[in-house]
Write an enzyme that holds these catalytic residues in place. Structure first.
Site, PDB file in Angstrom:
ATOM      1  N   LYS A   1       5.075   4.404  -1.343  1.00 56.99           N
ATOM      2  CA  LYS A   1       5.207   5.715  -2.003  1.00 56.99           C
ATOM      3  C   LYS A   1       6.594   6.357  -1.807  1.00 56.99           C
ATOM      4  CE  LYS A   1       0.227   6.502  -1.968  1.00 56.99           C
ATOM      5  NZ  LYS A   1      -0.910   7.030  -1.215  1.00 56.99           N
TER       6      LYS A   1
ATOM      7  N   GLY B   1       0.821  -1.198   0.000  1.00 60.79           N
ATOM      8  CA  GLY B   1       0.000   0.000   0.000  1.00 60.79           C
ATOM      9  C   GLY B   1       0.860   1.255   0.000  1.00 60.79           C
ATOM     10  N   SER B   2       0.412   2.278   0.700  1.00 62.26           N
ATOM     11  CA  SER B   2       1.069   3.593   0.621  1.00 62.26           C
ATOM     12  C   SER B   2       2.472   3.643   1.222  1.00 62.26           C
ATOM     13  CB  SER B   2       0.190   4.644   1.298  1.00 62.26           C
ATOM     14  OG  SER B   2      -1.012   4.791   0.567  1.00 62.26           O
ATOM     15  N   THR B   3       2.882   2.618   1.976  1.00 70.30           N
ATOM     16  CA  THR B   3       4.262   2.624   2.490  1.00 70.30           C
ATOM     17  C   THR B   3       5.263   2.463   1.342  1.00 70.30           C
ATOM     18  OG1 THR B   3       4.236   0.228   2.915  1.00 70.30           O
ATOM     19  CG2 THR B   3       3.640   1.686   4.745  1.00 70.30           C
TER      20      THR B   3
END
Length: 474
Positions: free
Chosen positions: A217, A213-215
């Site tokens: 980015k 997920g967003s980790t």
């Protein structure tokens, strides 16, 4: 004790048993005083001591230590000539398996000829007894215990490392099992209960790989800045909370949760965790360059660590099959799966001027930093991403702001990964991540924590994790 009456009768009825024969029935833990007291009330029961492996921290460390068991006929055949016999015990998983050759003892053996009166005539062969070596680990039991007790009712993991040395301070996987049970001997019922448990207590979660997920980015940002695809001022242009490149994407849109004021640049992209910003960044990087850079920083590569683990991946056969897959990868969805220790090493680059540390678990005196991958990101890119991750916690609108601790500088990133069959699937689950490290000039005051918990849907997503990690830094 899980021992049936039928089993006991079978053992004491064996042909070798006489009235005064001691018949071993079951091993019990030395410290189980109440059970021993009950057993000694039964006429004919005796208790004797035997040497065996003991795991003093039980469930708190079983996924690290692993366990030993009696050797099977199949493995005995494979190990022929290596000093094993049918009574040997052998490491099955974890460090017991990884360090088997170092920590196992070897029995002493003598073969000689003697005469009818017992006098030795000739020695044919001799092998001296050899004790196993001691292994000292880097694990800090204060941290390990504290995090295990925080997580024991969830399905998840903690990986805690000193980012500038690679020293592994904690590896927690929950739910857990007690390695001592394997030494004492599991009944069929106990084994079935462990094996069929839906929460998978035997599954070592910190060795697997997961949708980040967003980790992910910060990794996309690091690659985009390192390759010169973007700079700190590059802005993504789009309107609203939903975006697609063009009509060739059909019904597929990248969606993001929050609209925000100011520039749609890398800093705000990380503070507000903007999916669209990082989807557009991935397309700007391009499929070939993104794949090259991910391979360079350890994807689809065996990580150098004592225990074998899953390799991280970003696409089947390391090829993006569509623009949509490339865009989704930019914000940590698509086909990307990341191993927790690999994640720790990648995040360490933001604390090490772009160099990824090599994690280790066997203690070394005066250890010096050993890098797994040098120049994973440029020094400038690493600093930019680190500073933006500080703002993700410092800024009142940052997704990680709940983890802010007055008087301490943390850099971090939250992530909630959707595990679902399609974009329209409403029945899928969510896993939550929170990755953070302390930013300090003091080399003895460094800490990096990677935390993931399954099934956080309807529990606040990644925000369910923030207090747990914050407590550790406090």
């Amino acid at each position: 004790t899980g021992v049936s009456e039928e089993y006991i009768n079978k053992q004491i009825s064996a042909s070798y048993v006489k009235n005064d024969t001691f018949v071993p029935i079951k091993k019990v833990a030395m410290n189980n005083a109440s059970l021993k007291e009950q057993l000694l009330q039964i006429p004919g029961v005796m208790i004797s001591s035997t040497d065996a492996r003991v795991y003093p921290y039980g469930k708190e460390t079983s996924h690290i230590t692993g366990y030993v068991q009696p050797i099977s006929a199949e493995i005995l055949s494979e190990k022929e000539g290596k000093g094993y016999n049918s009574n040997s015990i052998i490491g099955k998983v974890g460090l017991e398996y990884a360090y088997e050759d170092k920590i196992r003892g070897i029995d002493g053996v003598e073969i000689y000829i003697e005469d009818s009166e017992g006098n030795r005539l000739k020695e044919l062969a001799k092998q001296d007894k050899k004790d196993g070596q001691d292994i000292k680990l880097t694990i800090d039991m204060d941290i390990q215990s504290k995090l295990y007790n925080q997580l024991k009712d969830d399905k998840g993991f903690f990986v805690v490392m000193e980012p500038q040395t690679g020293e592994m301070l904690a590896l927690v996987s929950t739910p857990s099992y007690d390695a001592n049970d394997f030494v004492l001997g599991l009944t069929n019922e106990q084994w079935e209960s462990l094996n069929n448990n839906e929460s998978k207590p035997l599954y070592t979660r910190f060795l697997q790989s997961y949708c980040p997920g967003s980790t992910f980015k910060p990794i996309t940002a690091g690659i985009a800045l390192t390759t010169g695809t973007i700079d700190k001022s590059w802005e993504a242009t789009y309107n609203g909370l939903s975006w697609q490149k063009d009509s060739s994407w059909g019904n597929y849109n990248v969606t993001t949760l929050t609209s925000y004021p100011g520039s749609k640049n890398v800093t705000n992209g990380l503070i507000y965790s903007d999916n669209i910003y990082f989807a557009k960044s991935a397309l700007k990087i391009g499929a070939n360059t993104f794949a090259e850079q991910l391979l360079k920083i350890g994807f689809d590569t065996e990580m150098p660590f004592t225990i074998n683990m899953d390799k991280s991946q970003f696409a089947n056969d390391n090829k993006f099959v569509s623009e949509i897959q490339l865009a989704d990868t930019g914000y940590g969805q698509g086909k990307v799966l990341v191993n927790p220790l690999h994640m720790a090493s990648m995040y360490s680059a933001f604390a090490n001027e772009g160099n990824m540390i090599k994690p280790y678990i066997e203690y070394k005196e005066n250890a010096t930093a050993e890098y797994w991958i040098k120049n994973a990101f440029t020094k400038e890119a690493a600093k930019t991403v680190r500073d933006d991750m500080i703002q993700t916690i410092e800024n009142v609108n940052g997704t990680g702001h709940e983890a802010k601790i007055n008087g301490m500088t943390l850099a971090g990133k939250t992530g909630t990964a959707e595990i679902k069959a399609s974009q329209d699937d409403d029945s899928g689950t969510e896993i939550g991540w929170f990755n953070a490290f302390k930013v300090s000039d003091n080399p003895n005051d460094q800490l990096l924590i990677i935390n993931m918990i399954e099934d956080v849907k309807d529990r606040g997503g990644s925000h369910y994790l923030l207090p747990k990690v914050k407590t550790m830094f406090e």
